[in-house]
Design an enzyme around this catalytic site. Sequence first.
Site, PDB file in Angstrom:
ATOM      1  N   CYS A   1      22.493  11.159  38.587  1.00 25.63           N
ATOM      2  CA  CYS A   1      23.840  10.671  38.277  1.00 25.63           C
ATOM      3  C   CYS A   1      24.774  11.873  38.308  1.00 25.63           C
ATOM      4  CB  CYS A   1      23.862   9.947  36.929  1.00 25.63           C
ATOM      5  SG  CYS A   1      23.289  10.959  35.550  1.00 25.63           S
TER       6      CYS A   1
ATOM      7  N   HIS B   1       5.626  13.697  11.664  1.00 27.37           N
ATOM      8  CA  HIS B   1       5.469  12.878  12.880  1.00 27.37           C
ATOM      9  C   HIS B   1       4.029  12.392  12.929  1.00 27.37           C
ATOM     10  CE1 HIS B   1       5.377  11.695  17.098  1.00 27.37           C
ATOM     11  NE2 HIS B   1       6.703  11.799  17.135  1.00 27.37           N
TER      12      HIS B   1
END
Length: 630
Positions: free
Chosen positions: A27, A552
């Site tokens: 992009c 985590h």
Amino acid sequence: MAKYEKLAKEIIKYVGGAENVNSVSHCITRLRFRLKDESKADDTALKNLSGVVTVMHSAGQYQVVIGNHVPMVYAEVCEVGGFTNESLTNNEEEDAPKGIFNKLIDIVTGCFQPVLGPLCASGIIKGLNALLAFLLGESFSASGTYAVLNAIGDAIFYFFPIILGYTAAKKFKVNVVVGMLIGAAFCYPTIQADTLSAAGEAMGNLPFVGNYFATFMGVPFVAANYTTTVVPVIIIVAFAAFIQKYANKWIPEMLRNFFVPFFVLIISVPIGLLIIGPVVSAFTSLLTDGFAAIYNFSPVVSGLVVGFAWQILVIFGLHWAIIPLAIMNIGNMGYDTILVGQFGTTFALTAALLAMCLKMKDKNKRTLVVPAIISGFFGVTEPGIYGFALPEKKPFIFSCIAAAIGGGVFTFLGGQQYVIGGLGIFGTVSFISESGDPTSMYYSFICIAVSMIVGFLLTYFFWSDHTNEESQITLNNKENKEIIASPLTGNVIPLKNVKDDAFAQGALGNGIGIIPSEGKVVSPVDGTISVLFPTLHAIGITSDSGVELLIHIGLNTVQLNGEGFKAHVKQGDKVRKGQLLLDIDLKAIEKAGYSTETPIIITNTKDMLDILPTDKKNVIRNDDLITVVF
């Protein structure tokens, strides 16, 4: 372009090699890879490359943020890797993003990314033409110069279904000419609602969809004005891909060249006009009516919300879900108010970067931030976001606040956008109406000023550069420490041995790892739950003394979408050391094929003097685990 050859080779190496790439596109600022196995990509190594801003995982894509020169890097990546801009392996199902939401975002981005540059260019041309008409008067508006410039600028908007027919056909692997013909059929003058309604009285009315003026083989044909529309043609091309798949299967090879397009067109276009188009148009009208209702309730609220959220949406690629609605508004009403609220975002971020530049102590960082400021002024903010504002947190938040205030002011004044125009300062001309009314452009200048002033002042007065502060703390001899308790029972492993490079190389901060032997997670400190991910696989806690921790649970367990996790707290809760936070089903995680290795990270490591993990091989909950010196 050869100067980017080395960078291209390194990027391909660290995404796991050319053989790990299913497809690659780009992009304005990012290379967008679809990888066969994202675990083979080395995020940390990529982030450390000169020429790479950061790495993102979003909507099933592995995104390498490059900056303004991404087209050149993309060309070299394709050359070095032997890719084409249409290259896909035959593993299309592996390549597809997982989850309905990710698939929808992937479809929208895949269809709109190739259009964005020409779309912005056309918007700038239309805006400049309107500006010239305002400055030079009626003589210019009646001239051939005006007519030619208007045709150049307006073509992509008027024939949008044909353009999207092409990009959607590439996305869904349909014959691109067939995709364009589908779009062209929807632009055909005699089937537009305005043409049919002008030709005679309505033949009847259907619930929810409205009047019809003609029939197709006896079936009511509910017409719409499809020029400038965006969503219907994408859905119809997707349906055409389904027809093409079976046509290729059933039609003999010697007849496929013309009979496959024949059956695809003769089936998909009538069904699209009779069913898909009206249904999709009705649904998208509900969405645009919803945004209009918010705007009508309070233009200021609309501007505040869109302005604050826009940069966050851009980070995750979710802004693509809103842009089509704005394009439809312009096609239906001649103007849009949704995107008005986000106009100040690039200027707010640019001003925040300018304030950071003035306060930076590191001359090298100050040199690097200058190009990010320049590109931000022209609408490209990724280098500034990922390289400077987001890592420092406060400047990014301040820029969101400033953008919200600027957007609120712009919508309060009644700003209207008439084309999807250029980015940054080039976007101001998109607020001139086709009749030459510059009022909204003047409002855009006020939006720019407010956004930049607020973003600059907030950052300048409330952000501090902590570079070299560690030495000052040491000189003052004001050493403090906090003992972080173990949130789990299990075996201790050094962080460098965790089987995830982002954790192992300390990209997220220093800490330690635990392989849990039981599924209870308790709070390691007295503090506040700062983050609780919706998937419950990770929890962030800020201790009362300011230590920021991330627990985590497992590696890549975000893919479980919360299965095997049960939370006993919510984001914002105050917690005490030893308080139960989560129950986790270790067997379910392992059965699903994921590691239970759990990193415990001090995410604000850079603010600390030292991080001293325990030397124990095994711990039980509430044992001393990490000593943080600050």
